[in-house]
Design a protein around this motif. Structure first.
Motif, PDB file in Angstrom:
ATOM      1  N   MET A 314      14.661 -17.861 -34.506  1.00  0.00           N
ATOM      2  CA  MET A 314      13.877 -17.945 -35.749  1.00  0.00           C
ATOM      3  C   MET A 314      12.410 -18.214 -35.481  1.00  0.00           C
ATOM      4  N   VAL A 315      12.083 -18.821 -34.347  1.00  0.00           N
ATOM      5  CA  VAL A 315      10.689 -19.142 -34.024  1.00  0.00           C
ATOM      6  C   VAL A 315       9.808 -17.895 -34.116  1.00  0.00           C
ATOM      7  N   GLU A 316      10.372 -16.714 -33.861  1.00  0.00           N
ATOM      8  CA  GLU A 316       9.575 -15.491 -33.973  1.00  0.00           C
ATOM      9  C   GLU A 316       9.175 -15.217 -35.428  1.00  0.00           C
ATOM     10  N   ASP A 317      10.076 -15.486 -36.375  1.00  0.00           N
ATOM     11  CA  ASP A 317       9.719 -15.323 -37.783  1.00  0.00           C
ATOM     12  C   ASP A 317       8.737 -16.400 -38.234  1.00  0.00           C
ATOM     13  N   VAL A 318       8.850 -17.600 -37.663  1.00  0.00           N
ATOM     14  CA  VAL A 318       7.879 -18.656 -37.953  1.00  0.00           C
ATOM     15  C   VAL A 318       6.491 -18.216 -37.490  1.00  0.00           C
ATOM     16  N   GLN A 319       6.411 -17.661 -36.291  1.00  0.00           N
ATOM     17  CA  GLN A 319       5.127 -17.190 -35.776  1.00  0.00           C
ATOM     18  C   GLN A 319       4.543 -16.087 -36.652  1.00  0.00           C
ATOM     19  N   LEU A 320       5.391 -15.181 -37.113  1.00  0.00           N
ATOM     20  CA  LEU A 320       4.913 -14.115 -37.993  1.00  0.00           C
ATOM     21  C   LEU A 320       4.411 -14.677 -39.318  1.00  0.00           C
ATOM     22  N   ALA A 321       5.128 -15.676 -39.860  1.00  0.00           N
ATOM     23  CA  ALA A 321       4.732 -16.266 -41.140  1.00  0.00           C
ATOM     24  C   ALA A 321       3.439 -17.060 -41.013  1.00  0.00           C
ATOM     25  N   VAL A 322       3.275 -17.779 -39.904  1.00  0.00           N
ATOM     26  CA  VAL A 322       2.063 -18.579 -39.690  1.00  0.00           C
ATOM     27  C   VAL A 322       0.865 -17.664 -39.383  1.00  0.00           C
ATOM     28  N   ASN A 323       1.144 -16.571 -38.667  1.00  0.00           N
ATOM     29  CA  ASN A 323       0.140 -15.533 -38.406  1.00  0.00           C
ATOM     30  C   ASN A 323      -1.122 -16.085 -37.744  1.00  0.00           C
ATOM     31  N   GLY A 324      -0.917 -16.968 -36.764  1.00  0.00           N
ATOM     32  CA  GLY A 324      -2.043 -17.455 -35.968  1.00  0.00           C
ATOM     33  C   GLY A 324      -2.894 -18.523 -36.620  1.00  0.00           C
ATOM     34  N   ARG A 325      -2.535 -18.958 -37.825  1.00  0.00           N
ATOM     35  CA  ARG A 325      -3.385 -19.928 -38.536  1.00  0.00           C
ATOM     36  C   ARG A 325      -3.264 -21.331 -37.959  1.00  0.00           C
ATOM     37  N   LYS A 326      -2.107 -21.660 -37.377  1.00  0.00           N
ATOM     38  CA  LYS A 326      -1.869 -22.967 -36.765  1.00  0.00           C
ATOM     39  C   LYS A 326      -0.944 -22.772 -35.561  1.00  0.00           C
ATOM     40  N   PRO A 327      -0.894 -23.759 -34.637  1.00  0.00           N
ATOM     41  CA  PRO A 327       0.039 -23.645 -33.505  1.00  0.00           C
ATOM     42  C   PRO A 327       1.498 -23.661 -33.979  1.00  0.00           C
ATOM     43  N   VAL A 328       2.351 -22.968 -33.233  1.00  0.00           N
ATOM     44  CA  VAL A 328       3.794 -22.962 -33.496  1.00  0.00           C
ATOM     45  C   VAL A 328       4.510 -23.443 -32.229  1.00  0.00           C
ATOM     46  N   HIS A 329       5.271 -24.522 -32.358  1.00  0.00           N
ATOM     47  CA  HIS A 329       6.027 -25.105 -31.245  1.00  0.00           C
ATOM     48  C   HIS A 329       7.507 -24.789 -31.442  1.00  0.00           C
ATOM     49  N   PHE A 330       8.289 -25.084 -30.411  1.00  0.00           N
ATOM     50  CA  PHE A 330       9.724 -24.805 -30.473  1.00  0.00           C
ATOM     51  C   PHE A 330      10.508 -25.911 -29.793  1.00  0.00           C
ATOM     52  N   TYR A 331      11.639 -26.274 -30.409  1.00  0.00           N
ATOM     53  CA  TYR A 331      12.613 -27.147 -29.747  1.00  0.00           C
ATOM     54  C   TYR A 331      14.007 -26.626 -30.072  1.00  0.00           C
ATOM     55  N   GLY A 332      14.800 -26.378 -29.042  1.00  0.00           N
ATOM     56  CA  GLY A 332      16.144 -25.862 -29.273  1.00  0.00           C
ATOM     57  C   GLY A 332      17.145 -26.380 -28.264  1.00  0.00           C
ATOM     58  N   ARG A 333      18.389 -26.435 -28.692  1.00  0.00           N
ATOM     59  CA  ARG A 333      19.528 -26.668 -27.800  1.00  0.00           C
ATOM     60  C   ARG A 333      20.465 -25.464 -27.966  1.00  0.00           C
ATOM     61  N   SER A 334      21.230 -25.164 -26.942  1.00  0.00           N
ATOM     62  CA  SER A 334      22.074 -23.973 -27.019  1.00  0.00           C
ATOM     63  C   SER A 334      23.475 -24.272 -26.514  1.00  0.00           C
ATOM     64  N   GLY A 335      24.343 -23.275 -26.631  1.00  0.00           N
ATOM     65  CA  GLY A 335      25.689 -23.380 -26.075  1.00  0.00           C
ATOM     66  C   GLY A 335      26.614 -24.297 -26.840  1.00  0.00           C
ATOM     67  N   GLY A 336      26.227 -24.686 -28.061  1.00  0.00           N
ATOM     68  CA  GLY A 336      27.043 -25.623 -28.834  1.00  0.00           C
ATOM     69  C   GLY A 336      26.532 -27.048 -28.802  1.00  0.00           C
ATOM     70  N   MET A 337      25.431 -27.291 -28.078  1.00  0.00           N
ATOM     71  CA  MET A 337      24.810 -28.627 -28.085  1.00  0.00           C
ATOM     72  C   MET A 337      24.016 -28.803 -29.381  1.00  0.00           C
ATOM     73  N   VAL A 338      24.183 -29.959 -30.012  1.00  0.00           N
ATOM     74  CA  VAL A 338      23.531 -30.238 -31.296  1.00  0.00           C
ATOM     75  C   VAL A 338      22.435 -31.276 -31.072  1.00  0.00           C
ATOM     76  N   PRO A 339      21.177 -30.961 -31.394  1.00  0.00           N
ATOM     77  CA  PRO A 339      20.103 -31.945 -31.216  1.00  0.00           C
ATOM     78  C   PRO A 339      20.333 -33.178 -32.086  1.00  0.00           C
ATOM     79  N   THR A 340      19.979 -34.346 -31.560  1.00  0.00           N
ATOM     80  CA  THR A 340      20.066 -35.578 -32.346  1.00  0.00           C
ATOM     81  C   THR A 340      18.725 -35.831 -33.032  1.00  0.00           C
ATOM     82  N   PRO A 341      18.718 -36.649 -34.095  1.00  0.00           N
ATOM     83  CA  PRO A 341      17.442 -37.002 -34.728  1.00  0.00           C
ATOM     84  C   PRO A 341      16.455 -37.615 -33.733  1.00  0.00           C
ATOM     85  N   ALA A 342      16.951 -38.453 -32.799  1.00  0.00           N
ATOM     86  CA  ALA A 342      16.064 -39.095 -31.826  1.00  0.00           C
ATOM     87  C   ALA A 342      15.434 -38.072 -30.893  1.00  0.00           C
TER      88      ALA A 342
END
Length: 356
Positions: A314-342
């Protein structure tokens, strides 16, 4: 008010489909959505409707094609590898302009992967998945109640635009239990299915359902018609939630589905440390809610972060929506790992520089 009942997500979505007037369900078992088919196998015959376990996912989606072509409300469900097998049939359904509802309870991949929750089918759902120039309307619920509510919406959108609609959840949403109510809603004015292949019914000729156009001029005209319909959907069906976005923010999280709920807890944790973070929760993954970014882009100091249970889709659609106006960062887990709030909070602190 309807009484709330405690239900597993997979079973609740089946009951919601029955309430929405689903006449046929065709499916095939695959974890973590098998309970949908199991529930429908018990309930559909009791209410005088059709349940059939197909011999494969390929067979199931082609049964959906047939029932949708006859003009009845029809649904299928599967999980990631099963949706891949259905992709050809989904393209045929989109090409033939048939309404149906497809449920994907996403598991980790690629390949057989694992049975834990993931969001790694985002590209598959929003960028086509099968062959040809077509789109799916994709609804992303974040609770069992939203799963229930979105089923009715999905059938209505499908009938209104003659298009397949996907509800995309994840393994957590399918397996968790939450209280839900099945609300009686006023019936929408939807177009009559005069195109259905269901006998003459006073017509001089039988209707024919087809997605084959051997003359390139005809196929291009058909594609142009589909694209016009997709533009209409983009105008009318965009949905999203803005959370904690009223004031100036250090950063804006973009997240959907169950993970957006986890992100809300991270936002509460950060607030206690003097860091103000907002959330854009896309509810329609397609059409994507670009307008939500326009509303908040001038309020965020450090830009946006796409938080996903994937390696970055989805980060690619975020980048398209922001269209260079602000930085776009990414944080992800994969393979069934679920990120915690911390974990999410720590990533954000690294971006904005700690407590203010």
């Amino acid at each position: 008010m309807a009484q709330k009942v405690l239900m597993k997500g997979n079973e609740a979505i089946g009951e919601a489909a029955i309430h929405a007037g689903c006449q046929c369900f065709f499916g095939y078992p695959i974890t973590p959505q098998t309970e949908v088919a199991a529930y429908m196998s018990r309930r559909m015959p009791k209410v005088g409707r059709v349940f059939l376990q197909a011999e494969s996912e390929v067979a199931a989606i082609n049964m959906v094609y047939g029932a949708a072509g006859a003009g009845v409300r029809v649904m299928t469900s599967s999980s990631s590898p099963g949706i891949s097998l259905k992709a050809e049939g989904i393209s045929y359904i989109a090409g033939a302009e048939l309404p149906c509802v497809i449920l994907n309870i996403v598991r980790g991949g690629p390949g057989l992967g694992g049975i834990q929750p993931a969001q790694s089918d985002y590209f598959q759902a929003t960028k086509g998945g099968g062959h040809g120039d077509y789109k799916l309307v994709v609804l992303a619920p974040s609770s069992v109640q939203e799963m229930v509510d979105f089923v009715q919406d999905a059938f209505d959108i499908a009938d209104k635009y003659r298009t397949p609609v996907m509800i995309m959840g994840d393994g957590m949403l399918g397996q968790m239990m939450e209280p839900v109510e099945f609300k009686e809603r006023p019936k929408k004015e939807l177009p009559e299915k005069t195109w259905a292949a269901n006998g003459l019914r006073g017509r001089e000729k039988h209707n024919v359902i087809n997605s084959l156009f051997l003359k390139p001029e005809e196929l291009e005209a058909h594609n142009n018609k589909l694209q016009e319909k997709y533009r209409e959907i983009e105008k009318n069906e965009v949905r999203y939630e803005l959370y904690n976005c009223d004031e100036e923010m250090d950063l804006v999280i973009v997240s959907y589905g169950t993970l957006a709920r986890i992100c809300k807890n991270a936002i509460k944790m950060l607030k206690k440390e003097g860091i103000n973070v907002g959330l854009i929760r896309p509810i329609t993954l397609w059409p994507y809610p670009v307008e939500a970014f326009d509303k908040v882009v001038d309020k965020t100091k450090h830009g946006f972060i796409s938080v996903e249970m994937s390696c970055g889709q989805m980060v690619e659609d975020v980048q398209l929506a922001v269209n260079g106006r602000k930085p776009v960062h990414f944080y992800g887990r994969s393979g069934g790992m679920v990120p915690t709030p911390a974990e999410i909070a720590n990533k954000i602190k690294g971006i904005v520089g700690g407590a203010k």
